[in-house]
Design an enzyme around this catalytic site. Structure first.
Site, PDB file in Angstrom:
ATOM      1  N   HIS A 289       8.979  -0.188   1.316  1.00 52.26           N
ATOM      2  CA  HIS A 289       9.793  -1.388   1.085  1.00 52.26           C
ATOM      3  C   HIS A 289      10.279  -2.024   2.385  1.00 52.26           C
ATOM      4  O   HIS A 289      10.760  -3.152   2.380  1.00 52.26           O
ATOM      5  CB  HIS A 289      10.976  -1.062   0.168  1.00 52.26           C
TER       6      HIS A 289
ATOM      7  N   ASP B 118       6.848   5.014  -2.055  1.00 53.46           N
ATOM      8  CA  ASP B 118       7.630   4.258  -1.064  1.00 53.46           C
ATOM      9  C   ASP B 118       7.305   4.705   0.358  1.00 53.46           C
ATOM     10  O   ASP B 118       8.189   4.832   1.204  1.00 53.46           O
ATOM     11  CB  ASP B 118       9.135   4.371  -1.341  1.00 53.46           C
TER      12      ASP B 118
ATOM     13  N   GLY C 228      19.228  -0.224   6.982  1.00 59.79           N
ATOM     14  CA  GLY C 228      18.613  -0.109   8.293  1.00 59.79           C
ATOM     15  C   GLY C 228      18.125   1.292   8.583  1.00 59.79           C
ATOM     16  O   GLY C 228      17.270   1.498   9.446  1.00 59.79           O
ATOM     17  N   ASN C 229      18.664   2.298   7.863  1.00 56.75           N
ATOM     18  CA  ASN C 229      18.198   3.670   8.004  1.00 56.75           C
ATOM     19  C   ASN C 229      16.883   3.913   7.269  1.00 56.75           C
ATOM     20  O   ASN C 229      16.234   4.950   7.469  1.00 56.75           O
ATOM     21  CB  ASN C 229      19.216   4.664   7.452  1.00 56.75           C
ATOM     22  N   SER C 230      16.485   3.014   6.386  1.00 54.96           N
ATOM     23  CA  SER C 230      15.277   3.201   5.587  1.00 54.96           C
ATOM     24  C   SER C 230      14.076   3.504   6.466  1.00 54.96           C
ATOM     25  O   SER C 230      13.798   2.796   7.432  1.00 54.96           O
ATOM     26  CB  SER C 230      14.970   1.942   4.781  1.00 54.96           C
TER      27      SER C 230
ATOM     28  N   LEU D 141      -2.323  11.987 -16.261  1.00 51.08           N
ATOM     29  CA  LEU D 141      -2.359  12.747 -17.501  1.00 51.08           C
ATOM     30  C   LEU D 141      -2.132  11.845 -18.706  1.00 51.08           C
ATOM     31  O   LEU D 141      -2.752  12.017 -19.742  1.00 51.08           O
ATOM     32  CB  LEU D 141      -1.304  13.855 -17.455  1.00 51.08           C
ATOM     33  N   GLY D 142      -1.217  10.862 -18.570  1.00 52.12           N
ATOM     34  CA  GLY D 142      -0.969   9.930 -19.666  1.00 52.12           C
ATOM     35  C   GLY D 142       0.100  10.377 -20.627  1.00 52.12           C
ATOM     36  O   GLY D 142      -0.027  10.169 -21.836  1.00 52.12           O
ATOM     37  N   VAL D 143       1.164  11.002 -20.103  1.00 50.63           N
ATOM     38  CA  VAL D 143       2.279  11.409 -20.950  1.00 50.63           C
ATOM     39  C   VAL D 143       3.586  10.941 -20.326  1.00 50.63           C
ATOM     40  O   VAL D 143       3.673  10.740 -19.113  1.00 50.63           O
ATOM     41  CB  VAL D 143       2.339  12.943 -21.143  1.00 50.63           C
TER      42      VAL D 143
END
Length: 501
Positions: A149, A179, A250-252, A307-309
């Site tokens: 981001h 992310d 700003g720490n991201s 997996l689809g769950v």
């Protein structure tokens, strides 16, 4: 006063005027070395250890000295500034967003990146946005890890080192699911961080963050690991490390270090009511980040198993309802149509206890191990179904966005549950994609205490599909003191444990 709880991506967004007019402090690091641990102060007790007096009494706890780690690793932590464009919105769009912002859930899920910062209010054309974040160098030839981001949508990315050199960076790949972003600068012989093992972290262990909060380069803050394997809204593939380290906009993208000076996480989010640090910060485990980094470097994208769950955590009440000896595993609340899980025979109400021999203690463990599985590979699922253990083979698919349906007379009361329900009509059933189902129109008693709400759709009770009002009444009359209701609420299906009167 309205108080909103916000889970925020902590990138600092600024106007160009603020960037030009603001003053920044540039801190210089000393020569970088590759020593793996900070030396303890001569004659001082170990970090965090209590000093003992000659009489044997325990004295005040000695503070942890992180100065050696900051000195060695600081030069490998960078400041990242980005420039992008945002489309000009109409007055109506502005008003719609203002209305949405009154909803605490809107604020809770909102990403706090450059696109949410202040912008030039230009009457025509695109608006210029500026943002700041952090990152750290993982290879001497210029590879840098940061948050997705921080650089997502950026037209220009500038990396500033502690020696004041600046470079234009190229974004090699972005993975929004985790992310994580990988960027490169055209430089050689750069200082690098040492990568640690986040799985070895212990709750209570001291940790250190270095980054650029509010644009102040190379700022160090410290705390402890508060919890591990945290599952956060809208982040299904990351078992976050929770800390009490002061992390601000700003720490991201900045590193989280252990006492050996090794990176164990990437600071990513904060939980706040004010927009700033309030004692809850979250970091992406470096083990997860490095797996993503390898795929971004090789392919520019990340491929994940599917997996689809949909799953949820098993608490004590659900464990009792499903016949488990203890609270463990991932409870399957829904199975996507035509998914690998459905083709393998996985059902709602199954509790997945292990994936390919790897135990699943918490529901957040399952998406992580499934994502790491290669699409097309065959894996073993160990499940508990109706009190019996089973092993199922499933061919893993490739991850794609999960699509689920949602739903919106005469109601009949269910005394023991405290529900007034009515059957869904055919259109409503088709909209949700189910057969049967009962719409909750009024709620009181045990169901209200458990959190059932008007508008929920009751799909099953203790694993038995609910198709009619009389059937539900009979199921409840034969049930014990605990039942598990599978309900559809909005865009998700969840099991709700109900203690009956």
């Amino acid at each position: 006063m309205n108080r909103r709880v916000v889970l925020m991506r902590n990138t600092l967004a600024l106007t160009l005027a603020a960037v030009l007019g603001g003053g920044y402090v540039y801190l210089h690091g000393s020569d970088f070395t590759t020593a793996s641990a900070a030396p303890l102060l001569s004659g001082a007790p170990a970090a965090g250890a209590a000093a003992v007096s000659p009489t044997g009494n325990v004295a005040q706890m000695a503070p942890t000295d992180f100065s050696g780690i900051v000195e060695r690793t600081g030069p490998a932590v960078v400041n990242i500034s980005v420039t992008g464009k945002a489309s000009r919105r109409s007055d109506n769009a502005d008003q719609a967003e203002e209305n949405d912002s009154n909803d605490p859930f809107y604020e809770f899920f909102k990403r706090f990146g450059p696109q949410f910062g202040q912008q030039f209010q230009q009457p025509h054309g695109p608006q210029i946005t500026h943002g700041l974040g952090s990152g750290f160098i993982i290879s001497a030839d210029g590879l840098i890890l940061t948050n997705a981001h921080v650089v997502d949508g950026a037209q220009e990315v500038t990396v500033k080192l502690t020696d004041r050199r600046e470079f234009k960076a190229k974004v090699l790949g972005i993975d929004k699911q985790s992310d994580i972003a990988l960027i490169r600068i055209p430089a050689k012989d750069l200082p690098t961080v040492q990568i640690g093992n986040s799985s070895l972290l212990k709750v209570g262990e001291p940790v250190l963050a270095i980054g650029s909060p509010y644009g102040f380069d190379n700022t160090a803050t410290a705390g402890i690991v508060s919890a591990k394997s945290r599952s956060l809204p809208d982040d299904n593939y990351v078992p976050f490390i929770q800390t009490d380290v002061a992390v601000n906009p700003g720490n991201s993208g900045g590193p989280l270090f252990n006492l050996k000076g090794q990176v164990v996480g990437i600071n990513s989010q904060i939980y706040t009511q004010t927009g700033g640090y309030q004692g809850l910060s979250f970091a992406i485990p470096i083990d997860v980040a490095m797996k993503v980094q390898q795929q971004l470097l090789a392919h520019g994208k990340v491929t994940r198993g599917r997996l689809g769950v949909s799953v949820q955590e098993v608490n004590q009440a659900l464990a009792e309802s499903f016949g488990l000896k203890k609270s463990e595993g991932a409870l399957v609340s829904s199975v996507e149509k035509d998914s690998p899980a459905e083709k393998a025979g996985v059902q709602a109400g199954d509790v997945i206890l292990a994936f390919n021999g790897q135990p699943i203690d918490h529901s957040v463990d399952l998406p992580t191990v499934v994502a790491d599985a290669a699409p097309g590979s065959t894996q073993k699922l160990e499940i508990m179904r109706n009190g019996s253990a089973k092993t199922i083979s499933v061919v893993i698919g490739e991850m794609k966005p999960v699509k689920e349906a949602a739903a919106n007379g005469n109601a009949e009361p269910q005394g023991r549950l405290g529900l007034a329900v009515r059957p869904l009509n055919k259109d409503e059933q088709q909209q949700i994609g189910v057969r049967g189902g009962l719409l909750v129109q009024d709620v009181s008693g045990p169901a209200a205490v458990a959190g059932i709400e008007s508008g929920d759709v009751i799909l099953s009770l203790n694993g038995t599909a609910v198709t009619g009002v009389e059937q539900l009444r009979n199921l409840v009359s034969k049930a014990g003191k605990n039942v598990a209701l599978l309900v559809e609420r909005g865009d998700e299906k969840i099991f709700v444990p109900v203690y009956l009167e």
